[in-house]
Design an enzyme around this catalytic site. Structure first.
Site, PDB file in Angstrom:
ATOM      1  N   GLU A 160      78.520  79.514  14.543  1.00 12.74           N
ATOM      2  CA  GLU A 160      78.047  79.051  13.979  1.00 12.74           C
ATOM      3  C   GLU A 160      78.129  78.475  12.145  1.00 12.74           C
ATOM      4  O   GLU A 160      78.365  79.913  11.309  1.00 12.74           O
ATOM      5  CB  GLU A 160      76.957  79.368  14.327  1.00 12.74           C
ATOM      6  CG  GLU A 160      75.515  79.535  13.712  1.00 12.74           C
ATOM      7  CD  GLU A 160      74.752  78.799  13.608  1.00 12.74           C
ATOM      8  OE1 GLU A 160      74.571  77.935  14.326  1.00 12.74           O
ATOM      9  OE2 GLU A 160      73.965  78.365  12.316  1.00 12.74           O
ATOM     10  N   GLU A 218      48.244  61.309   8.366  1.00 18.46           N
ATOM     11  CA  GLU A 218      48.909  61.153   9.640  1.00 18.46           C
ATOM     12  C   GLU A 218      49.020  59.223   9.802  1.00 18.46           C
ATOM     13  O   GLU A 218      48.187  58.292   9.597  1.00 18.46           O
ATOM     14  CB  GLU A 218      48.034  61.032  11.158  1.00 18.46           C
ATOM     15  CG  GLU A 218      48.326  60.398  12.516  1.00 18.46           C
ATOM     16  CD  GLU A 218      50.301  60.697  12.961  1.00 18.46           C
ATOM     17  OE1 GLU A 218      50.522  61.469  12.672  1.00 18.46           O
ATOM     18  OE2 GLU A 218      50.615  59.942  13.318  1.00 18.46           O
ATOM     19  N   HIS A 221      39.831  87.164  39.711  1.00 19.72           N
ATOM     20  CA  HIS A 221      39.058  86.759  38.708  1.00 19.72           C
ATOM     21  C   HIS A 221      39.548  88.083  37.381  1.00 19.72           C
ATOM     22  O   HIS A 221      39.288  89.487  37.975  1.00 19.72           O
ATOM     23  CB  HIS A 221      37.920  86.639  39.598  1.00 19.72           C
ATOM     24  CG  HIS A 221      37.105  86.095  39.143  1.00 19.72           C
ATOM     25  ND1 HIS A 221      36.068  85.315  37.610  1.00 19.72           N
ATOM     26  CD2 HIS A 221      35.840  87.151  39.107  1.00 19.72           C
ATOM     27  CE1 HIS A 221      35.048  85.491  37.551  1.00 19.72           C
ATOM     28  NE2 HIS A 221      34.317  86.753  37.640  1.00 19.72           N
TER      29      HIS A 221
HETATM   30  P1  FAD Z   1      69.155  73.811  16.773  1.00 20.29           P
HETATM   31  O1  FAD Z   1      68.153  75.204  16.819  1.00 20.29           O
HETATM   32  O2  FAD Z   1      68.944  73.214  15.649  1.00 20.29           O
HETATM   33  O3  FAD Z   1      70.346  75.434  16.694  1.00 20.29           O
HETATM   34  C1  FAD Z   1      71.797  74.131  15.811  1.00 20.29           C
HETATM   35  C2  FAD Z   1      72.231  75.021  15.616  1.00 20.29           C
HETATM   36  O4  FAD Z   1      73.760  74.216  14.550  1.00 20.29           O
HETATM   37  C3  FAD Z   1      72.006  75.291  14.003  1.00 20.29           C
HETATM   38  O5  FAD Z   1      72.222  76.961  13.956  1.00 20.29           O
HETATM   39  C4  FAD Z   1      72.633  74.986  13.081  1.00 20.29           C
HETATM   40  O6  FAD Z   1      73.442  75.752  12.017  1.00 20.29           O
HETATM   41  C5  FAD Z   1      74.263  75.001  13.524  1.00 20.29           C
HETATM   42  N1  FAD Z   1      75.139  73.922  13.012  1.00 20.29           N
HETATM   43  C6  FAD Z   1      75.005  72.755  12.691  1.00 20.29           C
HETATM   44  N2  FAD Z   1      76.352  71.525  12.588  1.00 20.29           N
HETATM   45  C7  FAD Z   1      76.888  72.764  12.721  1.00 20.29           C
HETATM   46  C8  FAD Z   1      78.418  72.408  12.769  1.00 20.29           C
HETATM   47  N3  FAD Z   1      79.126  71.578  12.191  1.00 20.29           N
HETATM   48  N4  FAD Z   1      79.278  74.071  12.668  1.00 20.29           N
HETATM   49  C9  FAD Z   1      78.778  75.189  13.464  1.00 20.29           C
HETATM   50  N5  FAD Z   1      77.351  75.242  13.112  1.00 20.29           N
HETATM   51  C10 FAD Z   1      76.153  74.132  13.506  1.00 20.29           C
HETATM   52  N6  FAD Z   1      60.182  73.784  20.077  1.00 20.29           N
HETATM   53  C11 FAD Z   1      60.221  74.570  21.051  1.00 20.29           C
HETATM   54  O7  FAD Z   1      59.888  74.601  22.164  1.00 20.29           O
HETATM   55  N7  FAD Z   1      58.762  75.699  20.947  1.00 20.29           N
HETATM   56  C12 FAD Z   1      58.353  75.390  19.537  1.00 20.29           C
HETATM   57  O8  FAD Z   1      57.146  76.465  19.193  1.00 20.29           O
HETATM   58  C13 FAD Z   1      58.897  74.988  18.708  1.00 20.29           C
HETATM   59  N8  FAD Z   1      58.480  74.780  17.481  1.00 20.29           N
HETATM   60  C14 FAD Z   1      58.597  75.211  16.520  1.00 20.29           C
HETATM   61  C15 FAD Z   1      58.300  74.919  15.318  1.00 20.29           C
HETATM   62  C16 FAD Z   1      58.951  74.295  14.210  1.00 20.29           C
HETATM   63  C17 FAD Z   1      58.769  74.536  12.365  1.00 20.29           C
HETATM   64  C18 FAD Z   1      59.896  73.573  14.021  1.00 20.29           C
HETATM   65  C19 FAD Z   1      61.196  72.582  12.793  1.00 20.29           C
HETATM   66  C20 FAD Z   1      61.049  73.109  15.408  1.00 20.29           C
HETATM   67  C21 FAD Z   1      60.151  73.707  16.362  1.00 20.29           C
HETATM   68  N9  FAD Z   1      60.923  73.809  17.756  1.00 20.29           N
HETATM   69  C22 FAD Z   1      60.016  74.070  19.166  1.00 20.29           C
HETATM   70  C23 FAD Z   1      61.692  72.602  17.745  1.00 20.29           C
HETATM   71  C24 FAD Z   1      62.627  74.030  18.554  1.00 20.29           C
HETATM   72  O9  FAD Z   1      63.029  74.237  16.956  1.00 20.29           O
HETATM   73  C25 FAD Z   1      64.734  73.284  18.536  1.00 20.29           C
HETATM   74  O10 FAD Z   1      64.211  71.984  19.676  1.00 20.29           O
HETATM   75  C26 FAD Z   1      65.118  73.824  19.324  1.00 20.29           C
HETATM   76  O11 FAD Z   1      65.732  74.566  17.849  1.00 20.29           O
HETATM   77  C27 FAD Z   1      66.345  72.958  19.244  1.00 20.29           C
HETATM   78  O12 FAD Z   1      67.911  74.093  19.492  1.00 20.29           O
HETATM   79  P2  FAD Z   1      69.355  73.419  19.421  1.00 20.29           P
HETATM   80  O13 FAD Z   1      70.102  75.134  19.874  1.00 20.29           O
HETATM   81  O14 FAD Z   1      69.439  72.126  20.028  1.00 20.29           O
HETATM   82  O15 FAD Z   1      69.233  73.269  18.127  1.00 20.29           O
HETATM   83  P1  NAI Z   2      56.092  64.969  15.046  1.00 15.35           P
HETATM   84  O1  NAI Z   2      57.293  63.580  15.741  1.00 15.35           O
HETATM   85  O2  NAI Z   2      55.624  65.859  16.190  1.00 15.35           O
HETATM   86  O3  NAI Z   2      55.398  64.354  14.483  1.00 15.35           O
HETATM   87  C1  NAI Z   2      55.568  63.741  12.922  1.00 15.35           C
HETATM   88  C2  NAI Z   2      54.018  63.345  12.839  1.00 15.35           C
HETATM   89  O4  NAI Z   2      53.965  62.078  11.871  1.00 15.35           O
HETATM   90  C3  NAI Z   2      53.724  61.637  13.752  1.00 15.35           C
HETATM   91  O5  NAI Z   2      52.456  62.169  14.455  1.00 15.35           O
HETATM   92  C4  NAI Z   2      54.159  60.646  12.963  1.00 15.35           C
HETATM   93  O6  NAI Z   2      53.397  59.221  13.434  1.00 15.35           O
HETATM   94  C5  NAI Z   2      53.756  60.939  11.550  1.00 15.35           C
HETATM   95  N1  NAI Z   2      54.083  60.263  10.963  1.00 15.35           N
HETATM   96  C6  NAI Z   2      55.657  59.611  10.616  1.00 15.35           C
HETATM   97  N2  NAI Z   2      55.933  59.035   9.551  1.00 15.35           N
HETATM   98  C7  NAI Z   2      54.720  58.915   8.509  1.00 15.35           C
HETATM   99  C8  NAI Z   2      54.307  58.798   7.838  1.00 15.35           C
HETATM  100  N3  NAI Z   2      55.205  57.773   6.319  1.00 15.35           N
HETATM  101  N4  NAI Z   2      53.236  58.773   6.841  1.00 15.35           N
HETATM  102  C9  NAI Z   2      51.975  60.322   7.492  1.00 15.35           C
HETATM  103  N5  NAI Z   2      52.646  60.030   8.748  1.00 15.35           N
HETATM  104  C10 NAI Z   2      53.944  60.330   9.833  1.00 15.35           C
HETATM  105  O7  NAI Z   2      57.624  65.540  14.237  1.00 15.35           O
HETATM  106  P2  NAI Z   2      57.777  67.457  13.561  1.00 15.35           P
HETATM  107  O8  NAI Z   2      56.087  67.474  13.531  1.00 15.35           O
HETATM  108  O9  NAI Z   2      57.920  66.917  12.350  1.00 15.35           O
HETATM  109  O10 NAI Z   2      57.990  67.565  14.628  1.00 15.35           O
HETATM  110  C11 NAI Z   2      59.523  68.004  14.853  1.00 15.35           C
HETATM  111  C12 NAI Z   2      59.836  67.984  16.916  1.00 15.35           C
HETATM  112  O11 NAI Z   2      59.871  69.322  16.482  1.00 15.35           O
HETATM  113  C13 NAI Z   2      58.577  67.501  17.655  1.00 15.35           C
HETATM  114  O12 NAI Z   2      58.907  66.363  17.944  1.00 15.35           O
HETATM  115  C14 NAI Z   2      58.850  68.547  18.531  1.00 15.35           C
HETATM  116  O13 NAI Z   2      59.850  67.805  19.228  1.00 15.35           O
HETATM  117  C15 NAI Z   2      59.103  69.378  17.429  1.00 15.35           C
HETATM  118  N6  NAI Z   2      58.010  70.629  17.759  1.00 15.35           N
HETATM  119  C16 NAI Z   2      57.668  71.442  18.500  1.00 15.35           C
HETATM  120  C17 NAI Z   2      56.961  72.861  18.913  1.00 15.35           C
HETATM  121  C18 NAI Z   2      56.259  72.961  19.840  1.00 15.35           C
HETATM  122  O14 NAI Z   2      56.798  72.735  20.600  1.00 15.35           O
HETATM  123  N7  NAI Z   2      55.324  74.191  19.441  1.00 15.35           N
HETATM  124  C19 NAI Z   2      56.564  72.389  17.526  1.00 15.35           C
HETATM  125  C20 NAI Z   2      57.054  72.154  16.168  1.00 15.35           C
HETATM  126  C21 NAI Z   2      58.001  71.292  16.217  1.00 15.35           C
END
Ligand code: FAD
Ligand code: NAI
Length: 468
Positions: free
Chosen positions: A34, A202, A442
């Site tokens: 990592e 958006e 309920h």
């Molecule tokens: P990551 O969580 O991105 O983990 C990848 C890891 O690999 C990282 O720690 C990185 O440092 C490491 N890595 C990368 N390259 C290398 C390398 N070359 N060598 C060693 N280590 C490396 N998803 C949900 O389901 N529910 C949510 O509520 C939700 N909220 C989100 C809110 C935000 C603001 C964001 C940004 C994302 C959210 N997501 C949510 C999406 C979720 O975070 C991702 O889908 C999830 O983390 C993906 O898991 P992963 O293990 O594939 O990758």
């Molecule tokens: P997103 O794909 O959900 O939303 C991006 C939005 O930006 C879309 O509505 C798109 O039409 C718009 N967009 C793209 N280019 C644009 C531009 N140039 N100007 C204006 N609007 C533009 O991506 P987001 O919100 O960045 O999240 C990334 C991913 O992370 C999600 O798709 C989801 O997979 C994951 N995620 C999941 C969460 C959860 O499960 N609760 C919470 C946050 C992220």
């Protein structure tokens, strides 16, 4: 038991660390590499910190609306440094817990950046220098990173990525959010509740593209109620800094405009992360969107290299990555395993919350199914009333011939919890009748699931449904 395999897992997010722990449970010899933080995006800068900050925003909002219950709080004060520190404490506890779990499972953790040398060798750049690891199997779980659009590089000062937006030094006066998707709306609404004026830009004609449009209508109404502005079919072109102000140039259907704010957050999607991973060394190619192609057993085109999580395709959700990690671990350990799930639930922590699993009504029709739907409004739920959260509904999409539940889409109080029942129903091939015959306690919110199932047959008890 067969000889344990030496497995190298690259990336310790919810895909990688879950895979590693399951591999260890199944007797394999595991090393996790990592480069930044155990727990990945999800635990450090994604799911967990965002939900903590959103919970704080909701609390402030609820206190503000509690006067109807006879509760008035005077002198409510938000100390942003304390909020950020509280959030960081939750992250630290969880990521520390992952470290303990890995240690307890006797998994080696190497902190450093990994890159493939050949199909059995990984080079890791650590603080102490290069380290070479060899393994029978390699699992790629490197996740994703935010997409930057031209003119809005993330400096985490004027332009936040989601990471900057989750570690604020102050609540902006006026926040412009580019992108009305998952992150834009979750964080935009959170900042609105914490007192910021929020404008969401958006690109498409509505918020949350790809989600059930009836549910999104409720969210769009809520955006207005919160006093936020949603500008649709709008593209940010660039910005200029003028003193403390940021002048964002936007292209709208009515022409060019300038929106003046003091903070920008750009949340236009994420892209799979494979830079520097050395995929070319083993002949692995990315698809047009940058994902690695995998089969049902999470194998890439190189048989001993697996890919899971955000790197391996949509939906980019933590629980989808974890499930892929479990499948990959089973396959590597020689079990009969493959990706055979019927559905991946999605939860969005907007206000009110939204959740969805299975087919949208239009997807089911496009797939050639004859469809019936039933819905039940939270306005008719005693529990929702007692929570003072009556906006929203549960909508069930059912096969008109077999009564099988094909999809469930909901918006309203705690639907991010309610969706688990819908996911189980679809996995078990349950019918709407099965759901309506199941006693739901309920007064609870899940009664809305039962009533939506009854509504499919025009038999909901707590809403009047005239016979057709
Ligand atoms: P990551 O969580 O991105 O983990 C990848 C890891 O690999 C990282 O720690 C990185 O440092 C490491 N890595 C990368 N390259 C290398 C390398 N070359 N060598 C060693 N280590 C490396 N998803 C949900 O389901 N529910 C949510 O509520 C939700 N909220 C989100 C809110 C935000 C603001 C964001 C940004 C994302 C959210 N997501 C949510 C999406 C979720 O975070 C991702 O889908 C999830 O983390 C993906 O898991 P992963 O293990 O594939 O990758
Ligand atoms: P997103 O794909 O959900 O939303 C991006 C939005 O930006 C879309 O509505 C798109 O039409 C718009 N967009 C793209 N280019 C644009 C531009 N140039 N100007 C204006 N609007 C533009 O991506 P987001 O919100 O960045 O999240 C990334 C991913 O992370 C999600 O798709 C989801 O997979 C994951 N995620 C999941 C969460 C959860 O499960 N609760 C919470 C946050 C992220």
């Amino acid at each position: 038991m067969s000889t344990p395999k030496k497995v190298i897992v690259i990336g310790a997010g919810p895909a990688g660390y879950v895979c590693a722990i399951r591999l260890a449970q199944l007797g394999q010899q595991v090393t996790v590499v990592e480069k930044e933080y155990l727990g990945g995006t999800c635990l450090n800068v994604g799911c967990i910190p965002s939900k903590a900050m959103i919970a704080a925003g909701s609390l402030v909002d609820r206190i503000g609306h509690a006067s109807a219950m006879g509760i008035t709080v005077e002198g409510l004060k938000l100390e942003i440094e304390k909020l950020v520190a509280w959030k960081a404490g939750i992250v630290a506890r969880l990521t520390g817990g992952i470290g303990v779990l890995l240690r307890n499972h006797k998994i080696d953790v190497v902190m450093g950046s990994a890159s493939l040398v050949d199909k059995n060798t990984v080079s890791v750049q650590t603080k102490e220098g290069e380290k070479k690891l060899s393994g029978d199997v390699i699992v790629l779980a490197t996740g994703s990173v935010p997409i930057a659009i031209p003119g809005f590089d993330f400096d985490e000062q004027s332009v936040w990525s989601s990471t900057g937006a989750l570690a604020p030094k102050r609540v902006p006066k006026h926040l412009v959010v580019i992108g009305g998707g998952y992150i834009g709306l979750e964080l935009g609404m959170m900042y609105s509740k914490l007192g910021a004026k929020v404008t969401v830009l958006e690109a498409t004609p509505g918020a949350l593209p790809g989600q059930d449009r009836d549910c999104v209508k409720v969210i769009e109404r809520s955006i207005k109620k919160l006093g936020m502005t949603l500008m649709t079919e709008t593209f940010a072109q660039g910005y200029e800094k003028k003193g403390d102000e940021l002048h964002v140039r936007v292209k709208t259907p009515k022409g060019e405009q300038v929106v003046v704010c003091d903070q920008i957050a750009s949340c236009v999607g994420r892209k799979p992360y494979s830079a520097g991973l050395g995929l070319e060394k083993v002949g692995l190619k990315l698809d047009a969107k940058g994902f690695l192609t995998i089969d049902k057993q999470m194998r890439t085109s190189v048989p001993n290299i697996y890919a899971i999580g955000d790197l391996a395709g949509q939906p980019m959700l933590a629980h989808k990555g974890s499930k892929e990690g479990l499948v990959a671990a089973g396959v590597i350990a020689g079990q009969k395993e493959e990706w055979d799930v019927r559905c991946v639930p999605a939860v969005i922590f907007t206000a009110p919350e939204m959740a969805s699993v299975g087919l949208l009504e239009e997807q089911a029709i496009a797939a050639g199914r004859k469809v019936k739907t039933g819905s039940f409004p939270f306005a008719a739920s005693g529990r929702a009333m007692s929570l003072m959260e009556t906006d929203g509904f549960v909508k069930m999409v059912v096969d008109a011939e077999t009564d099988e539940i094909l999809g469930v889409h909901m918006v309203g109080p705690e639907v991010t919890e309610l969706i688990a029942e819908a996911a189980l129903a679809i996995e078990l091939g349950a019918t709407a009748e099965d759901l309506s015959r199941t006693i739901h306690a309920h007064p609870t919110l899940p009664e809305a699931m039962m009533e939506a199932a009854e509504a499919v047959h025009h038999m909901a008890v707590h809403v009047f449904q005239p016979k057709k």
